[in-house]
Scaffold this motif. Structure first.
Motif, PDB file in Angstrom:
ATOM      1  N   ARG A  20      79.952  48.521 -78.995  1.00 16.66           N
ATOM      2  CA  ARG A  20      81.086  47.646 -78.816  1.00 16.66           C
ATOM      3  C   ARG A  20      81.096  46.891 -80.155  1.00 16.66           C
ATOM      4  N   PHE A  58      74.256  47.663 -77.941  1.00 18.41           N
ATOM      5  CA  PHE A  58      75.462  46.902 -77.430  1.00 18.41           C
ATOM      6  C   PHE A  58      76.246  46.864 -78.904  1.00 18.41           C
ATOM      7  N   GLU A  97      75.754  48.202 -70.680  1.00 21.90           N
ATOM      8  CA  GLU A  97      76.776  47.963 -71.770  1.00 21.90           C
ATOM      9  C   GLU A  97      77.911  48.251 -70.830  1.00 21.90           C
ATOM     10  N   ASP A 124      87.058  42.606 -75.416  1.00 25.26           N
ATOM     11  CA  ASP A 124      86.778  43.043 -76.740  1.00 25.26           C
ATOM     12  C   ASP A 124      85.958  42.354 -77.670  1.00 25.26           C
ATOM     13  N   ASP A 125      86.534  41.049 -77.801  1.00 20.60           N
ATOM     14  CA  ASP A 125      85.870  40.160 -78.708  1.00 20.60           C
ATOM     15  C   ASP A 125      84.916  39.450 -77.735  1.00 20.60           C
ATOM     16  N   ALA A 152      80.993  45.535 -69.948  1.00 19.89           N
ATOM     17  CA  ALA A 152      82.313  45.972 -70.439  1.00 19.89           C
ATOM     18  C   ALA A 152      83.462  45.895 -69.207  1.00 19.89           C
ATOM     19  N   SER A 181      83.241  44.880 -81.508  1.00 15.96           N
ATOM     20  CA  SER A 181      83.693  43.646 -81.568  1.00 15.96           C
ATOM     21  C   SER A 181      82.855  42.545 -80.833  1.00 15.96           C
ATOM     22  N   TRP A 182      82.086  42.725 -80.232  1.00 13.34           N
ATOM     23  CA  TRP A 182      81.290  41.739 -79.252  1.00 13.34           C
ATOM     24  C   TRP A 182      80.475  41.068 -80.291  1.00 13.34           C
TER      25      TRP A 182
END
Length: 224
Positions: free
Chosen positions: A63, A59, A32, A41-42, A36, A65-66
């Motif tokens: 995260r 994940f 992860e 972020d998206d 990153a 927003s992934w």
């Protein structure tokens, strides 16, 4: 029937990686973090070999927003992934099939954990090239799986160490010898140097080893 289609084997699957893969939770965390470095972020991340859902859950937790897309050829394993993710399952789109079933992307990053050691070198190269095509320039790929030299006595020595790690007693028990033989006979494991060459042949560069645990190795690489 494949192990990944056998209901009993699928029900017990999550016990296996945790017990047999050194530092599995840390492997997911490192994966992860490596993603990153380049995934926004998206970002949209492709997880090949997503059955079981352990890395998808890791994940999605780390995260939020992934956007995650998981691909696996086994429908029972994908159903297990949904159960593993629980309330997080809406965060991942799951696709049954091989890499060829995945959308064209481009994705911001991809992973393939504990999967490529099931494929022959030719299939592995084809899969790596298909992953490359689905990544945007600069996107990372993280892979980890069995990889060790096949020469003797080195291969047997490392497989016995792996078996001892997976054993509750910390010793190679009589029944473990069959598992060691099965890995030698059924998995087309290749040496670490050959893994790097395949990644480069598929088009990846900046190939770096980040993980080593007995018979397992992990690399991060970028699509130029």
């Amino acid at each position: 029937m494949s192990t990944f289609e056998d209901p009993d084997a699928v029900a017990r699957y999550l016990e296996g990686p945790v017990a047999r893969v050194p530092g599995l939770a840390a492997l997911h965390r490192m994966t992860e973090l490596l993603l990153a470095e380049a995934v926004p972020d998206d970002g949209h991340v492709l997880v090949l070999g997503a059955g079981g859902g352990l890395e998808l859950k890791a994940f999605a937790t780390a995260r939020p927003s992934w956007r995650l897309l998981g691909v696996d050829p086994s429908a029972p394993m994908l159903r297990l992934a949904e159960r593993t993710m629980g309330a997080l399952s809406p965060r991942a789109t799951l696709v049954e099939g091989t890499i060829d079933a995945a959308p064209a992307g481009p994705f911001d990053g991809a992973t393939c954990l504990l999967t490529l050691h099931f494929l022959s070198p030719e299939q592995r190269l084809s899969t790596l090239r298909a992953l490359w095509r689905r990544l945007r320039p600069g996107a990372p790929l993280v892979v980890a799986h069995h990889s060790f030299d096949s020469g003797e006595p080195e291969a047997t020595r490392w497989l016995r160490r792996y078996a001892a790690f997976a054993s509750p007693t910390g010793r190679v028990e009589p029944g473990d010898e069959a598992s060691i033989a099965a890995i030698r006979e059924r998995l087309p494991v290749i040496a670490p140097d050959d893994e790097v060459r395949l990644l480069a042949q598929a088009g990846f560069d900046r190939i770096e080893l980040f993980y080593a645990g007995f018979t397992f190795r992990g690399w991060v690489a970028l699509r130029p």
